[in-house]
Every structure is written in C-alpha cells, then in structure tokens.
Motif scaffolding. Structure first.
Motif: not given
Length: 179
Positions: A19-36, A57-60, A64-68
């Motif tokens: 598992a990747l940590h949800v709180n660290a995953l924003d849209e910019d990181w998601a794009r970078l992961l996809k491009r990589a 309190h890791k996430t909620d 989670f929905g925002l990361s998705i």
C-alpha cells in the motif's frame, strides 16, 4: 528520482502491491506515477471509519476519495486501483469492515482484505492480547497464517464471509471496467 524516471520514458512498468500512503498521494504525484510507468496501485485505507484514531489517524474515506479522484484524473483505471482494508483489529466490528468494503467498491476501487497481525510493542498489541484466546507472545500467532485475533464477535467464519464479500466486489469493479 521519480521525476527523472518519468522524463526518460523507457517503457518500464512498475507495480505497487504494497500500500501507498493515501495522504501523500495528490493529483501531481498521481500524474508523475502514471508518466513513470506505474501500472498497479494499492492504497492503504485500513478502515472505513471517519475518525480512524485506532490506526493513528493515517487517513479517512474523504481523503481516500480525493486520492482516487487524483489517480483517475491522471489516467489510472479501476482495474489498476485497489485498497487494503484491515480486518480483525481489536474493537473492530464485522459490520465496520463490511461497510468499508462497500464504500471502497462504490468508488470503483477493488477492496482487498489484510488480516490484522498482532505485533508486540505496537499500540494495539495489549488490546489484541486481551481479546485473543491465544498467547500472542508466541511468534507463530503474530502473522496472518493463523487468525489469532478471532473472538466471539469476529470469528473465523466472519472473516471468511468478509473475504468472500471483498472478492465479489472486486469482480463487480472489474466487470464494470470491461462494460
């Protein structure tokens, strides 16, 4: 390093079965992961509770929905996304896990159960020991090969039912992608 990898575009494919940590995953990181070249993304939700204090309190579900949403905007499809949900945590109900499975699947994400494994010197260990019929200080009971944290309100049969529910929901999510 990931940015450099994304710019080189060597046709590499990466998978994140842990598992990747949800709180660290924003849209910019998601794009970078996809491009990589990342193909399989698993996120750690752990619980569907709005206030997951038991997990530090890791996430909620909201985060989670925002990361998705960010992952989808980056081009990841439902068949590439999954979430790990802990099952069998001290104080956790069968209904809570079932609701989390439903919530994850309703977002078009495949739910995967991860059985809680008690580890000495962790915040939940004493609670787990108090509820388990087994001596959790025995290392053989500290992994998911044996559901040591079973109890009268969360049995091995309950766990199997939740696994079946998660499997069914994964199938529905995958079929929705194919439709």
């Amino acid at each position: 390093a990931l940015d450099a990898l994304a710019h080189q575009a060597r046709g590499l494919r990466f998978h994140c079965p842990n598992a990747l940590h949800v709180n660290a995953l924003d849209e910019d990181w998601a794009r970078l992961l996809k491009r990589a070249g990342f193909e399989t993304i698993r996120l750690g939700l752990e619980s569907g509770k709005k206030n997951p204090a038991v997990f530090g309190h890791k996430t909620d579900l909201e985060r989670f929905g925002l990361s998705i949403e960010g992952l989808r905007c980056a081009g990841f499809s439902a068949d590439q996304l999954g979430a790990y949900l802990l099952a069998g945590v001290p104080g956790q109900s069968v209904e809570e896990v079932s609701e989390a499975i439903e919530a994850v699947a309703s977002l078009g994400v495949q739910p995967f159960l991860a059985e809680y494994s008690p580890l000495p010197s962790t915040p939940l260990f004493d609670r787990a020991q108090a509820h388990s019929p087994f001596d959790l200080n025995e290392p053989l009971f500290q992994n998911n090969s044996f559901f040591a944290c079973r109890r009268s309100d969360f049995s091995l049969q309950d766990l199997q039912g939740l696994k079946n529910q998660a499997r069914e929901k994964r199938g529905l999510v995958r079929r929705a992608v194919q439709a």
